[in-house]
Scaffold this active site. Structure first.
Site, PDB file in Angstrom:
ATOM      1  N   GLU A 178      -5.790  -4.568  10.617  1.00 17.08           N
ATOM      2  CA  GLU A 178      -4.726  -3.587  10.815  1.00 17.08           C
ATOM      3  C   GLU A 178      -5.009  -2.789  12.085  1.00 17.08           C
ATOM      4  O   GLU A 178      -5.783  -1.811  12.044  1.00 17.08           O
ATOM      5  CB  GLU A 178      -4.668  -2.622   9.629  1.00 17.08           C
ATOM      6  CG  GLU A 178      -4.327  -3.272   8.314  1.00 17.08           C
ATOM      7  CD  GLU A 178      -3.701  -2.266   7.357  1.00 17.08           C
ATOM      8  OE1 GLU A 178      -2.571  -2.491   6.958  1.00 17.08           O
ATOM      9  OE2 GLU A 178      -4.340  -1.249   7.053  1.00 17.08           O
TER      10      GLU A 178
ATOM     11  N   SER B 146       3.024  -2.003  10.288  1.00 15.22           N
ATOM     12  CA  SER B 146       4.474  -2.025  10.522  1.00 15.22           C
ATOM     13  C   SER B 146       5.124  -3.368  10.203  1.00 15.22           C
ATOM     14  O   SER B 146       6.061  -3.782  10.880  1.00 15.22           O
ATOM     15  CB  SER B 146       4.791  -1.603  11.964  1.00 15.22           C
ATOM     16  OG  SER B 146       4.371  -0.271  12.177  1.00 15.22           O
TER      17      SER B 146
ATOM     18  N   ASN C 299       0.864  -1.187   0.000  1.00 13.29           N
ATOM     19  CA  ASN C 299       0.000   0.000   0.000  1.00 13.29           C
ATOM     20  C   ASN C 299       0.902   1.239   0.000  1.00 13.29           C
ATOM     21  O   ASN C 299       1.484   1.577   1.019  1.00 13.29           O
ATOM     22  CB  ASN C 299      -0.895  -0.039   1.256  1.00 13.29           C
ATOM     23  CG  ASN C 299      -1.726   1.220   1.423  1.00 13.29           C
ATOM     24  OD1 ASN C 299      -1.832   2.029   0.491  1.00 13.29           O
ATOM     25  ND2 ASN C 299      -2.315   1.379   2.596  1.00 13.29           N
ATOM     26  N   TRP C 300       0.980   1.873  -1.148  1.00 21.47           N
ATOM     27  CA  TRP C 300       1.880   3.030  -1.266  1.00 21.47           C
ATOM     28  C   TRP C 300       1.347   4.269  -0.548  1.00 21.47           C
ATOM     29  O   TRP C 300       2.067   5.242  -0.392  1.00 21.47           O
ATOM     30  CB  TRP C 300       2.092   3.377  -2.737  1.00 21.47           C
ATOM     31  CG  TRP C 300       2.975   2.434  -3.491  1.00 21.47           C
ATOM     32  CD1 TRP C 300       3.448   1.214  -3.076  1.00 21.47           C
ATOM     33  CD2 TRP C 300       3.508   2.636  -4.804  1.00 21.47           C
ATOM     34  NE1 TRP C 300       4.230   0.660  -4.042  1.00 21.47           N
ATOM     35  CE2 TRP C 300       4.283   1.508  -5.119  1.00 21.47           C
ATOM     36  CE3 TRP C 300       3.386   3.659  -5.752  1.00 21.47           C
ATOM     37  CZ2 TRP C 300       4.939   1.369  -6.341  1.00 21.47           C
ATOM     38  CZ3 TRP C 300       4.042   3.522  -6.972  1.00 21.47           C
ATOM     39  CH2 TRP C 300       4.812   2.392  -7.255  1.00 21.47           C
ATOM     40  N   LYS C 301       0.066   4.252  -0.209  1.00 22.06           N
ATOM     41  CA  LYS C 301      -0.574   5.452   0.372  1.00 22.06           C
ATOM     42  C   LYS C 301      -0.327   6.648  -0.564  1.00 22.06           C
ATOM     43  O   LYS C 301      -0.301   6.479  -1.775  1.00 22.06           O
ATOM     44  CB  LYS C 301      -0.068   5.697   1.786  1.00 22.06           C
ATOM     45  CG  LYS C 301      -0.205   4.441   2.648  1.00 22.06           C
ATOM     46  CD  LYS C 301      -0.055   4.693   4.101  1.00 22.06           C
ATOM     47  CE  LYS C 301      -0.196   3.370   4.825  1.00 22.06           C
ATOM     48  NZ  LYS C 301      -0.248   3.521   6.263  1.00 22.06           N
TER      49      LYS C 301
ATOM     50  N   GLY D 271       2.595  -1.164   4.206  1.00 24.37           N
ATOM     51  CA  GLY D 271       2.656   0.248   3.821  1.00 24.37           C
ATOM     52  C   GLY D 271       4.084   0.681   3.580  1.00 24.37           C
ATOM     53  O   GLY D 271       4.645   0.497   2.491  1.00 24.37           O
ATOM     54  N   GLY D 272       4.699   1.260   4.625  1.00 27.31           N
ATOM     55  CA  GLY D 272       6.032   1.844   4.508  1.00 27.31           C
ATOM     56  C   GLY D 272       7.041   0.958   3.792  1.00 27.31           C
ATOM     57  O   GLY D 272       7.774   1.434   2.900  1.00 27.31           O
TER      58      GLY D 272
ATOM     59  N   GLY E 273       2.157   2.338  10.625  1.00 26.37           N
ATOM     60  CA  GLY E 273       3.143   3.395  10.443  1.00 26.37           C
ATOM     61  C   GLY E 273       3.857   3.804  11.720  1.00 26.37           C
ATOM     62  O   GLY E 273       4.545   4.823  11.750  1.00 26.37           O
TER      63      GLY E 273
ATOM     64  N   GLU F 234      -7.063   4.984   7.762  1.00 25.67           N
ATOM     65  CA  GLU F 234      -6.840   6.408   7.457  1.00 25.67           C
ATOM     66  C   GLU F 234      -8.061   7.009   6.767  1.00 25.67           C
ATOM     67  O   GLU F 234      -8.356   8.192   6.935  1.00 25.67           O
ATOM     68  CB  GLU F 234      -5.563   6.553   6.607  1.00 25.67           C
ATOM     69  CG  GLU F 234      -4.322   6.291   7.454  1.00 25.67           C
ATOM     70  CD  GLU F 234      -3.140   5.709   6.696  1.00 25.67           C
ATOM     71  OE1 GLU F 234      -3.114   5.771   5.460  1.00 25.67           O
ATOM     72  OE2 GLU F 234      -2.227   5.184   7.379  1.00 25.67           O
TER      73      GLU F 234
ATOM     74  N   HIS G 240      -9.750   1.537   4.800  1.00 26.16           N
ATOM     75  CA  HIS G 240      -8.464   1.657   5.493  1.00 26.16           C
ATOM     76  C   HIS G 240      -8.655   2.619   6.673  1.00 26.16           C
ATOM     77  O   HIS G 240      -9.412   3.585   6.573  1.00 26.16           O
ATOM     78  CB  HIS G 240      -7.399   2.186   4.524  1.00 26.16           C
ATOM     79  CG  HIS G 240      -6.027   2.141   5.116  1.00 26.16           C
ATOM     80  ND1 HIS G 240      -5.599   3.103   6.009  1.00 26.16           N
ATOM     81  CD2 HIS G 240      -5.018   1.256   4.991  1.00 26.16           C
ATOM     82  CE1 HIS G 240      -4.358   2.796   6.391  1.00 26.16           C
ATOM     83  NE2 HIS G 240      -3.994   1.679   5.793  1.00 26.16           N
TER      84      HIS G 240
HETATM   85  P1  PGA Z   1       2.521   0.325   7.533  1.00 29.50           P
HETATM   86  O1  PGA Z   1       1.098   0.582   6.867  1.00 29.50           O
HETATM   87  O2  PGA Z   1       3.049  -0.972   7.004  1.00 29.50           O
HETATM   88  O3  PGA Z   1       3.360   1.506   7.108  1.00 29.50           O
HETATM   89  O4  PGA Z   1       2.321   0.286   9.001  1.00 29.50           O
HETATM   90  C1  PGA Z   1       0.203  -0.481   6.684  1.00 29.50           C
HETATM   91  C2  PGA Z   1      -1.086   0.061   6.099  1.00 29.50           C
HETATM   92  O5  PGA Z   1      -1.537   1.125   6.491  1.00 29.50           O
HETATM   93  O6  PGA Z   1      -1.688  -0.562   5.217  1.00 29.50           O
END
Ligand code: PGA
Length: 268
Positions: free
Chosen positions: A187, A232, A28-30, A253-254, A193, A116, A114
């Site tokens: 999640e 994470s 997930n590049w966000k 994500g990251g 993150g 966010e 998600h």
């Molecule tokens: P993260 O993000 O791996 O940076 O914690 C995961 C996500 O939000 O899908």
């Protein structure tokens, strides 16, 4: 935990069982990829192979890079998809992206809910159910994200929160759409993150609960529904997390912004 409706159990009885064997790894590049980074990453990923008998890997890129993803990744081992969509098919929704547009770029997977989006864009369960339903009806595969906040975890109500997030969406999905393509990503908000991962016991407990709830809505049992863990995940912890029972893949994500690291994780 809320009671599972008899409606859902009826659905379960009418469904066929299909076995899922492949691990699903999603990056997930966000909101990242600017200044040419998207092109670099796509080029790096497109060169990387992995054992496609065992794993399926997908990149969820910002909308504006979907055309690039489609042209660079087509024919590679990597799939691509989107991080969101609008709940309506078309119309006066300035600035929004429809499911049909995602289909124009051959997206297969789309994130729904998600944390966010829930947190910063006030997406509630009924909106998410509408998106989920529309994606299924249009033949795409929604990935429903669920997870509790730190406060909810600290007060011990994390299972109720996640169960409610699932029930609130699933009970609104019409039975004929209840999916063959059923994917849920757990999640915990406090792990996204932050560098703080849920431990293997916490992940195992929550995934077992999710499995139990899902199996009441469709006939696919145990291992047949793909449940992803996200929060994470990185090269140092992925192996332990992927070894947890009921974890069928990961939403990353990251670490997906570092193709070397993501490729390493996909190849575990
Ligand atoms: P993260 O993000 O791996 O940076 O914690 C995961 C996500 O939000 O899908």
């Amino acid at each position: 935990m809320q009671e599972i409706s008899s409606y859902a159990i009826e659905i379960k009885q009418n469904r066929e069982v299909k076995i899922v064997t492949k691990r699903l790894m999603m990056g997930n590049w966000k909101m990242n990829g600017q200044d040419g980074r998207a092109a670099e990453l796509l080029a790096e990923y497109s060169q990387a192979d992995y054992d496609q008998q065992k794993v399926e890997a997908v990149l969820l890129v910002p909308y504006v890079y979907l055309a690039q993803a489609q042209s660079v990744l087509r024919g590679s081992a990597w799939g691509w998809g989107a991080q969101n969509c609008n709940e309506q098919l078309s119309g006066a929704q300035t600035g929004e992206i429809s499911v049909g547009m995602l289909k124009d770029f051959d997206c297969q997977y789309v994130l729904v809910g998600h944390s966010e989006r829930r947190q910063y864009f006030s997406e509630n369960n009924s909106l998410l159910a509408a998106k989920y339903q529309l994606l299924l009806a249009q033949g795409l595969t929604p990935v429903l994200c669920v997870g509790e906040s730190l406060l909810q975890r600290q007060s011990g109500c994390q299972e109720d929160v996640v169960a409610e997030q699932l029930h609130e969406v699933l009970k609104q999905i019409s039975s004929e759409l209840l999916p063959d393509n059923f994917i849920v990503a757990y999640e915990p908000v406090w792990a996204i993150g932050t560098g703080q991962t849920a431990n293997v016991d916490q992940i195992g407990q929550m995934h077992a609960l999710i499995r139990e709830i899902l199996s009441a809505y469709c006939t696919r049992q145990g291992q047949e529904i793909r449940l992803l863990y996200g929060g994470s995940v990185n090269r140092a912890n992925a192996q332990d997390i992927l070894a947890v029972e009921n974890v069928d893949g990961s939403l990353i994500g990251g670490a997906s912004l570092d193709s070397g690291q993501m490729i390493e994780i996909v190849n575990l």
